[in-house]
Design an enzyme around this catalytic site. Structure first.
Site, PDB file in Angstrom:
ATOM      1  N   GLU A   1     -28.629  18.079  48.093  1.00  0.00           N
ATOM      2  CA  GLU A   1     -28.994  16.697  47.780  1.00  0.00           C
ATOM      3  C   GLU A   1     -27.806  15.852  47.323  1.00  0.00           C
ATOM      4  O   GLU A   1     -27.787  15.335  46.197  1.00  0.00           O
ATOM      5  CB  GLU A   1     -30.070  16.659  46.679  1.00  0.00           C
TER       6      GLU A   1
ATOM      7  N   GLU B   1     -36.563  23.358  49.681  1.00  0.00           N
ATOM      8  CA  GLU B   1     -37.206  23.235  48.360  1.00  0.00           C
ATOM      9  C   GLU B   1     -38.524  22.519  48.539  1.00  0.00           C
ATOM     10  O   GLU B   1     -38.609  21.540  49.282  1.00  0.00           O
ATOM     11  CB  GLU B   1     -36.370  22.400  47.371  1.00  0.00           C
TER      12      GLU B   1
HETATM   13  C1  BGP Z   1     -34.425  18.937  43.128  1.00  0.00           C
HETATM   14  C2  BGP Z   1     -33.159  19.642  42.707  1.00  0.00           C
HETATM   15  C3  BGP Z   1     -33.392  20.833  41.843  1.00  0.00           C
HETATM   16  C4  BGP Z   1     -34.568  20.751  40.888  1.00  0.00           C
HETATM   17  C5  BGP Z   1     -35.769  20.043  41.491  1.00  0.00           C
HETATM   18  C6  BGP Z   1     -36.874  19.737  40.510  1.00  0.00           C
HETATM   19  O1  BGP Z   1     -34.153  17.626  43.461  1.00  0.00           O
HETATM   20  O2  BGP Z   1     -32.425  20.078  43.831  1.00  0.00           O
HETATM   21  O3  BGP Z   1     -32.173  21.118  41.223  1.00  0.00           O
HETATM   22  O4  BGP Z   1     -34.198  20.358  39.640  1.00  0.00           O
HETATM   23  O5  BGP Z   1     -35.404  18.861  42.134  1.00  0.00           O
HETATM   24  O6  BGP Z   1     -36.636  18.537  39.838  1.00  0.00           O
HETATM   25  P1  BGP Z   1     -36.671  18.389  38.270  1.00  0.00           P
HETATM   26  O7  BGP Z   1     -35.946  19.546  37.701  1.00  0.00           O
HETATM   27  O8  BGP Z   1     -35.975  17.094  37.988  1.00  0.00           O
HETATM   28  O9  BGP Z   1     -38.110  18.335  37.888  1.00  0.00           O
END
Ligand code: BGP
Length: 468
Positions: free
Chosen positions: A173, A371
């Site tokens: 990302e 993801e």
């Molecule tokens: C994605 C990232 C992750 C992770 C996930 C969940 O965008 O790649 O690193 O953190 O989001 O988001 P958050 O932790 O902000 O709830």
């Protein structure tokens, strides 16, 4: 429980990648151990602890650094045939460049070898939001010298681990450090400056292309790609002004990285939008050629939520710092399904729309869902008498998304796997341990005790049956 294919409603192609993603800063802990240098998160937590949920910093991530053996066993127990982790740049090169930290080499070798011994394929990502502090002092991604340092770091990783790692990713990302670090104040250095954000984005694209060029020139047999959070932009209506708002959001947030990564070029319309506001980045004569000639072999797609937009209702304040929202307003669609803990809309069909877009407009490039997941607060309340969290909502979340992935595959989408976020409850950039995403829970009170959740057992079944 293994069942026959005829008993399953959704069967996935043979060899489908079932697994999860993680990142170094969110998982490793031991932020000061064994010669690791500080990165921007270690520094920011030390200097502005109040910015972090309950003041918890990356040092209190789940200690994968010391417990990786136990954790890799849990990967197996939850059905993983593949697993993404990232290398911590500042663990390998405490100063970002120069002297290598042999203890880090040893650690990543151990992780890779232990995964392979358990027949879990390592997917290795090089950059997941964690700039070494010394390089941030040089300007981070704003700076050309950091692009060069990154290519050296990537080269070292390929040389050290490329005999065994077959799947490499240049960034996770990459728009996030640009928008969160240079527009919205969520990541260090929390600057608000659109022109700088564009420069950061451009340098990330360039760094990715240069790393791809280097990887291919070293004649490895594996694949190298990038992981993007492609968030579909849906207009409020078919009114031309709403459509234009959605198109502009798509250009800024998706096509800014998707087009150069897959096609090797920036969309002409995006370039003219940026030119109009005098935001074009500075670059050197060969840069565009390097980007054009070094596109990705494979694409990872992170999907959590859609972006709903509408035409602007009011003229923006021209004296305020320029923001992407100068081109559109967010649209709060009545009746949308929400994850109230994270504040993100849940729209399962979005995952299908992304895959169809890749199929139709990006040459059906080989891709995988890198993801997808749901973060929920206070999961303790779902603990049963055996101490297992019964997270049925997570199982439904995965199933509802997988149905759409399956549908896209039926229609010819070139999607090779599904990785959830995430394997184990971990430390989140801003929310620390507030929202839990794991297939495995962590008990912070009991020295990070790991317990497989109901979703973890379900995931094992899913992977064993290659469907559900
Ligand atoms: C994605 C990232 C992750 C992770 C996930 C969940 O965008 O790649 O690193 O953190 O989001 O988001 P958050 O932790 O902000 O709830």
């Amino acid at each position: 429980m293994k069942v026959t294919a005829s008993e399953l409603k959704y069967v996935f192609p043979k060899g489908f990648w079932w697994g999860s993603a993680s990142s170094a800063t969110q998982m490793e802990g031991s932020a000061q151990a064994d010669g690791k240098g500080p990165n921007i998160w270690d520094y920011w937590h030390e200097t502005e602890t109040n910015r972090f949920f309950n003041g918890i910093g990356p040092d209190q991530a789940p200690q994968f650094y010391s417990r990786y053996k136990e954790d890799i066993k849990l990967l197996k127990d939850t059905g993983h045939n593949s697993f993404r982790f990232s290398i911590s740049w500042s663990r390998l090169f405490p100063e970002g460049r120069g002297e290598i930290n042999e203890k880090a080499v040893h650690f990543y070798n151990e992780v890779i070898n232990t995964l392979l011994a358990k027949r879990i394929e390592p997917f290795v990502n090089l950059y997941h939001f964690d700039m070494p502090l010394s390089l941030q002092h040089e300007g981070g991604w704003e700076s050309r010298s950091v692009v060069e340092a990154y290519v050296d770091y990537a080269t070292a990783c390929f040389t050290l681990f490329g005999d065994r790692v077959q799947k490499w990713f240049t960034h996770n990302e990459p728009i996030v450090p640009a928008e969160c670090g240079y527009l919205y104040g969520h990541h260090y250095p929390a600057v608000v400056d659109f022109k700088k954000a564009v420069q950061v984005a451009f340098h990330s694209v360039l760094a990715s292309a240069k790393a791809i060029e280097r990887y291919h020139s070293l004649n490895f047999t594996g694949q190298i790609g990038i992981i993007l959070n492609v968030t579909p932009s849906y207009p409020r209506s078919q009114h031309p002004a709403d459509l234009e708002a959605a198109e502009k959001a798509d250009l800024l947030f998706n096509r800014s990285f998707l087009d150069p990564s897959v096609k090797g070029t920036f969309p002409a319309k995006l370039v003219s939008m940026l030119r109009e506001e005098n935001f074009l980045p500075s670059y050197e004569p060969d840069d565009l050629m390097i980007i054009r000639e070094n596109t990705v072999d494979i694409l990872g797609i992170n999907y959590y939520q859609p972006r709903r937009v509408k035409a602007k209702e009011h003229l923006p304040n021209r004296n305020a710092p320029f923001m992407p929202e100068f081109y559109f307003d967010y649209y709060d669609m009545p009746g949308k399904k929400m994850n109230p803990y994270r504040g993100w809309e849940i729209y399962e069909k979005g995952i299908y729309d992304i895959l169809k877009n890749l199929q139709e407009n990006y040459g059906n490039i080989e891709c995988f869902i890198s993801e997808n997941g749901i973060g929920v607060e206070n999961e303790e309340r779902f603990k049963n008498s055996e101490g297992i969290i019964e997270d049925d909502y997570r199982i439904s979340f995965y199933k509802e998304h997988l149905k759409w992935v399956h549908q896209a595959i039926q229609e010819g989408a070139n999607v090779k796997g599904y990785h959830v976020w995430t394997f184990m409850d971990n430390w989140s950039w801003l929310n620390a341990y507030k929202n839990r995403y794991g297939l495995v829970s962590i008990d912070l009170e009991q020295n990070y005790k790991r317990t497989i959740k109901k979703s973890g057992y379900w995931f094992k079944e899913l992977a064993t049956n290659n469907g559900f």
